[in-house]
Motif scaffolding. Sequence first.
Motif, PDB file in Angstrom:
ATOM      1  N   GLY A  47       2.942  -2.086  -2.917  1.00 59.75           N
ATOM      2  CA  GLY A  47       3.237  -0.434  -2.132  1.00 59.75           C
ATOM      3  C   GLY A  47       3.662  -0.331  -0.827  1.00 59.75           C
ATOM      4  N   THR A  49       3.863   1.233   3.248  1.00 62.88           N
ATOM      5  CA  THR A  49       4.117   1.894   4.019  1.00 62.88           C
ATOM      6  C   THR A  49       4.384   2.111   5.840  1.00 62.88           C
ATOM      7  OG1 THR A  49       1.705   0.357   5.392  1.00 62.88           O
ATOM      8  CG2 THR A  49       0.975   2.970   3.608  1.00 62.88           C
ATOM      9  N   ASP A  55       6.301   2.779  -3.065  1.00 57.50           N
ATOM     10  CA  ASP A  55       5.985   1.887  -4.095  1.00 57.50           C
ATOM     11  C   ASP A  55       7.921   1.375  -4.712  1.00 57.50           C
ATOM     12  OD1 ASP A  55       2.884   2.315  -4.645  1.00 57.50           O
ATOM     13  OD2 ASP A  55       4.010   4.643  -5.147  1.00 57.50           O
ATOM     14  N   ASN A  94       5.053 -10.267  -5.386  1.00 60.71           N
ATOM     15  CA  ASN A  94       4.831  -9.863  -3.772  1.00 60.71           C
ATOM     16  C   ASN A  94       5.690 -10.965  -3.001  1.00 60.71           C
ATOM     17  OD1 ASN A  94       2.777 -10.369  -1.327  1.00 60.71           O
ATOM     18  ND2 ASN A  94       1.880 -11.839  -2.038  1.00 60.71           N
ATOM     19  N   ASP A 112       4.690  -1.633   5.809  1.00 52.76           N
ATOM     20  CA  ASP A 112       4.448  -2.985   5.984  1.00 52.76           C
ATOM     21  C   ASP A 112       4.170  -2.601   4.223  1.00 52.76           C
ATOM     22  OD1 ASP A 112       3.020  -3.643   8.280  1.00 52.76           O
ATOM     23  OD2 ASP A 112       2.024  -1.729   8.316  1.00 52.76           O
ATOM     24  N   THR A 114       1.501  -3.805   0.536  1.00 52.32           N
ATOM     25  CA  THR A 114      -0.135  -3.509  -0.058  1.00 52.32           C
ATOM     26  C   THR A 114      -0.145  -4.899  -1.196  1.00 52.32           C
ATOM     27  OG1 THR A 114       0.790  -2.099  -2.070  1.00 52.32           O
ATOM     28  CG2 THR A 114      -0.304  -1.054  -0.066  1.00 52.32           C
ATOM     29  N   LYS A 117      -0.354  -5.178  -6.941  1.00 52.44           N
ATOM     30  CA  LYS A 117      -1.309  -5.022  -8.342  1.00 52.44           C
ATOM     31  C   LYS A 117      -0.497  -4.975  -9.943  1.00 52.44           C
ATOM     32  CE  LYS A 117      -2.483  -0.049  -8.108  1.00 52.44           C
ATOM     33  NZ  LYS A 117      -3.169   1.207  -8.413  1.00 52.44           N
TER      34      LYS A 117
END
Length: 151
Positions: A47, A49, A55, A94, A112, A114, A117
């Motif tokens: 994700g 932000t 995403d 990542n 930023d 996340t 996942k």
Amino acid sequence: MKAEVINPFLESARVVIEQVVQVSPSTGNLGVKEIELIDNHIWIQVGMTGQLSGDIIFGLAEQVALRIVSAMMGGFTITEMDEMGQSAISELGNMISGNASTILSNQGVAVDITPPKLMKMANMSEMPRKALSIPLLMEGIGELDIQVIVQ
């Protein structure tokens, strides 16, 4: 959707894959793509932000993921996507996303990310249906699809 949004992720993916997998990927054609639920595929969702919200989804066939994880493990052949393999392929997503957020920051765009996942088909129904998409073609390994959904 602006096509330039995907460029930092594409640039980052090329660098990370060259370092980690020891392959120089080539780029397929950019387009808007329907997100499809495909058996035997893995999706890594990261994700965003900040000034960009949405995403990044990395999609790849499970066999491609196994080849990448094997390369990440120093050439040790991985035959099933166990917990360690899932962790390694998530870390690839990542690394790509973290480097891309640094590139965006250097361009004056604060983002930023996340933690990655791993998405299963059941979770995919929650995602928007269209994404800006570009495949990275890795000779001898397969294809990694980079999909960016900006809200």
